[in-house]
Every structure is written in structure tokens, then in C-alpha cells.
Motif scaffolding. Structure first.
Motif, PDB file in Angstrom:
ATOM      1  N   VAL A   2      31.997  41.124  23.284  1.00 29.13           N
ATOM      2  CA  VAL A   2      31.853  41.039  24.733  1.00 29.13           C
ATOM      3  C   VAL A   2      31.091  42.258  25.237  1.00 29.13           C
ATOM      4  CG1 VAL A   2      33.089  41.093  26.924  1.00 29.13           C
ATOM      5  CG2 VAL A   2      33.938  39.677  25.048  1.00 29.13           C
ATOM      6  N   GLN A   3      30.160  42.007  26.129  1.00 34.70           N
ATOM      7  CA  GLN A   3      29.481  43.099  26.836  1.00 34.70           C
ATOM      8  C   GLN A   3      29.827  43.005  28.309  1.00 34.70           C
ATOM      9  OE1 GLN A   3      25.207  42.953  25.852  1.00 34.70           O
ATOM     10  NE2 GLN A   3      25.468  45.039  25.141  1.00 34.70           N
ATOM     11  N   LEU A   4      30.255  44.126  28.865  1.00 33.60           N
ATOM     12  CA  LEU A   4      30.589  44.200  30.281  1.00 33.60           C
ATOM     13  C   LEU A   4      29.637  45.182  30.948  1.00 33.60           C
ATOM     14  CD1 LEU A   4      34.467  44.426  29.936  1.00 33.60           C
ATOM     15  CD2 LEU A   4      33.130  42.400  30.545  1.00 33.60           C
ATOM     16  N   VAL A   5      29.002  44.750  32.017  1.00 34.31           N
ATOM     17  CA  VAL A   5      28.047  45.595  32.725  1.00 34.31           C
ATOM     18  C   VAL A   5      28.483  45.721  34.174  1.00 34.31           C
ATOM     19  CG1 VAL A   5      25.660  45.903  33.423  1.00 34.31           C
ATOM     20  CG2 VAL A   5      26.180  44.895  31.194  1.00 34.31           C
ATOM     21  N   GLU A   6      28.811  46.950  34.562  1.00 40.15           N
ATOM     22  CA  GLU A   6      29.235  47.220  35.931  1.00 40.15           C
ATOM     23  C   GLU A   6      28.038  47.655  36.775  1.00 40.15           C
ATOM     24  OE1 GLU A   6      32.541  48.476  33.049  1.00 40.15           O
ATOM     25  OE2 GLU A   6      30.402  48.914  33.256  1.00 40.15           O
ATOM     26  N   LEU A  20      31.533  46.260  44.114  1.00 37.36           N
ATOM     27  CA  LEU A  20      31.192  46.415  42.707  1.00 37.36           C
ATOM     28  C   LEU A  20      31.185  45.057  42.021  1.00 37.36           C
ATOM     29  CD1 LEU A  20      33.358  49.533  41.746  1.00 37.36           C
ATOM     30  CD2 LEU A  20      31.118  49.440  42.875  1.00 37.36           C
ATOM     31  N   SER A  21      30.324  44.935  41.021  1.00 35.63           N
ATOM     32  CA  SER A  21      30.256  43.728  40.205  1.00 35.63           C
ATOM     33  C   SER A  21      30.394  44.092  38.737  1.00 35.63           C
ATOM     34  CB  SER A  21      28.926  42.995  40.411  1.00 35.63           C
ATOM     35  OG  SER A  21      28.753  42.592  41.750  1.00 35.63           O
ATOM     36  N   CYS A  22      31.002  43.205  37.993  1.00 38.16           N
ATOM     37  CA  CYS A  22      31.113  43.358  36.541  1.00 38.16           C
ATOM     38  C   CYS A  22      30.748  42.018  35.925  1.00 38.16           C
ATOM     39  CB  CYS A  22      32.525  43.753  36.171  1.00 38.16           C
ATOM     40  SG  CYS A  22      32.901  43.616  34.407  1.00 38.16           S
ATOM     41  N   THR A  23      29.655  42.001  35.199  1.00 37.28           N
ATOM     42  CA  THR A  23      29.181  40.765  34.587  1.00 37.28           C
ATOM     43  C   THR A  23      29.418  40.806  33.088  1.00 37.28           C
ATOM     44  OG1 THR A  23      27.516  40.490  36.300  1.00 37.28           O
ATOM     45  CG2 THR A  23      27.207  39.229  34.280  1.00 37.28           C
ATOM     46  N   TYR A  80      34.510  40.940  40.797  1.00 39.63           N
ATOM     47  CA  TYR A  80      34.072  41.815  41.879  1.00 39.63           C
ATOM     48  C   TYR A  80      35.199  42.732  42.335  1.00 39.63           C
ATOM     49  CZ  TYR A  80      30.533  38.134  42.190  1.00 39.63           C
ATOM     50  OH  TYR A  80      29.539  37.226  41.899  1.00 39.63           O
ATOM     51  N   LEU A  81      34.820  43.842  42.930  1.00 41.14           N
ATOM     52  CA  LEU A  81      35.782  44.725  43.584  1.00 41.14           C
ATOM     53  C   LEU A  81      35.193  45.110  44.943  1.00 41.14           C
ATOM     54  CD1 LEU A  81      38.523  46.179  43.219  1.00 41.14           C
ATOM     55  CD2 LEU A  81      37.218  48.211  42.564  1.00 41.14           C
ATOM     56  N   GLN A  82      35.758  44.538  45.984  1.00 39.99           N
ATOM     57  CA  GLN A  82      35.341  44.893  47.337  1.00 39.99           C
ATOM     58  C   GLN A  82      36.163  46.092  47.778  1.00 39.99           C
ATOM     59  OE1 GLN A  82      32.924  43.516  49.432  1.00 39.99           O
ATOM     60  NE2 GLN A  82      33.413  45.293  50.720  1.00 39.99           N
ATOM     61  N   MET A  83      35.474  47.162  48.140  1.00 45.29           N
ATOM     62  CA  MET A  83      36.140  48.408  48.504  1.00 45.29           C
ATOM     63  C   MET A  83      35.786  48.749  49.946  1.00 45.29           C
ATOM     64  SD  MET A  83      35.552  50.598  45.000  1.00 45.29           S
ATOM     65  CE  MET A  83      33.819  50.857  45.328  1.00 45.29           C
ATOM     66  N   ASN A  84      36.785  48.756  50.786  1.00 45.31           N
ATOM     67  CA  ASN A  84      36.602  49.086  52.206  1.00 45.31           C
ATOM     68  C   ASN A  84      37.336  50.368  52.545  1.00 45.31           C
ATOM     69  OD1 ASN A  84      35.196  46.625  52.532  1.00 45.31           O
ATOM     70  ND2 ASN A  84      37.093  45.534  52.990  1.00 45.31           N
ATOM     71  N   ASN A  85      36.953  50.967  53.656  1.00 45.86           N
ATOM     72  CA  ASN A  85      37.597  52.197  54.132  1.00 45.86           C
ATOM     73  C   ASN A  85      37.718  53.225  52.999  1.00 45.86           C
ATOM     74  OD1 ASN A  85      38.878  53.976  55.867  1.00 45.86           O
ATOM     75  ND2 ASN A  85      40.903  53.058  55.584  1.00 45.86           N
ATOM     76  N   LEU A  86      36.604  53.470  52.355  1.00 47.35           N
ATOM     77  CA  LEU A  86      36.607  54.377  51.207  1.00 47.35           C
ATOM     78  C   LEU A  86      36.968  55.797  51.610  1.00 47.35           C
ATOM     79  CD1 LEU A  86      33.539  52.867  49.401  1.00 47.35           C
ATOM     80  CD2 LEU A  86      35.758  53.278  48.313  1.00 47.35           C
ATOM     81  N   LYS A  87      37.648  56.491  50.703  1.00 43.76           N
ATOM     82  CA  LYS A  87      38.090  57.862  50.910  1.00 43.76           C
ATOM     83  C   LYS A  87      37.495  58.753  49.830  1.00 43.76           C
ATOM     84  CE  LYS A  87      42.530  56.185  52.688  1.00 43.76           C
ATOM     85  NZ  LYS A  87      44.005  56.260  52.556  1.00 43.76           N
ATOM     86  N   PRO A  88      37.360  60.046  50.093  1.00 43.39           N
ATOM     87  CA  PRO A  88      36.815  60.952  49.072  1.00 43.39           C
ATOM     88  C   PRO A  88      37.588  60.869  47.752  1.00 43.39           C
ATOM     89  CG  PRO A  88      36.838  62.047  51.190  1.00 43.39           C
ATOM     90  CD  PRO A  88      37.538  60.736  51.389  1.00 43.39           C
ATOM     91  N   TYR A  94      33.820  53.745  37.912  1.00 46.67           N
ATOM     92  CA  TYR A  94      34.595  52.512  37.895  1.00 46.67           C
ATOM     93  C   TYR A  94      34.163  51.631  36.733  1.00 46.67           C
ATOM     94  CZ  TYR A  94      36.651  53.594  42.414  1.00 46.67           C
ATOM     95  OH  TYR A  94      37.363  54.184  43.431  1.00 46.67           O
ATOM     96  N   TYR A  95      35.168  51.100  36.034  1.00 43.43           N
ATOM     97  CA  TYR A  95      34.953  50.256  34.865  1.00 43.43           C
ATOM     98  C   TYR A  95      35.727  48.953  35.009  1.00 43.43           C
ATOM     99  CZ  TYR A  95      33.914  54.824  32.686  1.00 43.43           C
ATOM    100  OH  TYR A  95      33.426  56.064  32.378  1.00 43.43           O
TER     101      TYR A  95
END
Length: 117
Positions: A2-6, A20-23, A80-88, A94-95
Motif C-alpha cells: 500500500v502507498q499512502l500519499v498525504e 487534508l487528503s490521503c490517497t 479526508y481531514l477537515q480542520m477548522n478553527n486551527l490553533k498553533p 500529519y499522516y
């Protein structure tokens, strides 16, 4: 094999959003529950979110609850990873990998997320 590409990371101001996307390629993606993980500088890799094979059930870490959402499209072999209201403190690489037991051979390059204050 398996190959995972973020992809989808970048530099964003606090309060901003990223998706983010991971295919996956190589094996039947839909057979696997998947997870997102992250590693901040000087820290170990930690769990962020997971999703079942069908996508009907998800889970997220307490630190991102209410801000991050995981989803998948098995037809596109993508999670997918939808990230809202991001913080420092979300700054990390991310993997994605299989869940709950990430396969050591599947770790990709990850995608860098940097959140400025």
C-alpha cells in the motif's frame, strides 16, 4: 504493498481552515479502517481521528473535537481531514495510516501543517 500519499497541508493563521487528503493505492482501500495521526516537533506521533471502513462511524481525539472532521470516499481511495478553527498547537506533520494498528510499512511522507498565531 500500500502507498499512502498525504496532501493539503500549508501555512495558515490561527482560526483558519485546511482540508487534508490521503490517497491510497496498491490494495483494496475500502477494506481498512483508516486514521489520521500527527507528529509535532520534538514529540511522538499521536492519534487525531479515525473512520470505519464504510465511513459510518468516526472518532476524534479530545484535543480536536468540534474542530476536525474525518471522512472518506472509497470510490476515490481517499480519506479526508477537515480542520477548522486551527490553533498553533495543531502545528505538526500529519499522516494517515490504517487504524487501530498503523502498518509501519505504510507511513508516507506526511503533509506539514503550520498554524501561526
Amino acid at each position: 504493498q500500500v502507498q499512502l500519499v498525504e496532501s493539503g497541508g500549508g501555512l495558515v493563521q490561527a482560526g483558519g481552515s485546511l482540508r487534508l487528503s490521503c490517497t491510497a493505492s496498491g490494495r483494496t482501500f475500502s477494506n481498512y479502517p483508516m486514521g489520521w495521526f500527527r507528529q509535532a516537533p520534538g514529540k511522538g506521533r499521536e492519534f487525531v481521528a479515525s473512520i470505519t471502513r464504510t465511513g459510518k462511524s468516526t472518532d476524534v481525539a479530545g484535543s480536536v473535537k468540534g474542530r476536525f472532521t474525518i471522512s472518506r470516499d472509497n470510490a476515490k481511495n481517499t480519506v479526508y481531514l477537515q480542520m477548522n478553527n486551527l490553533k498553533p498547537e495543531d502545528t505538526a506533520v500529519y499522516y494517515c495510516n490504517t487504524y487501530p494498528n498503523p502498518n509501519g510499512e505504510y507511513w508516507g511522507q506526511g503533509t506539514q501543517v503550520t498554524v501561526s498565531s
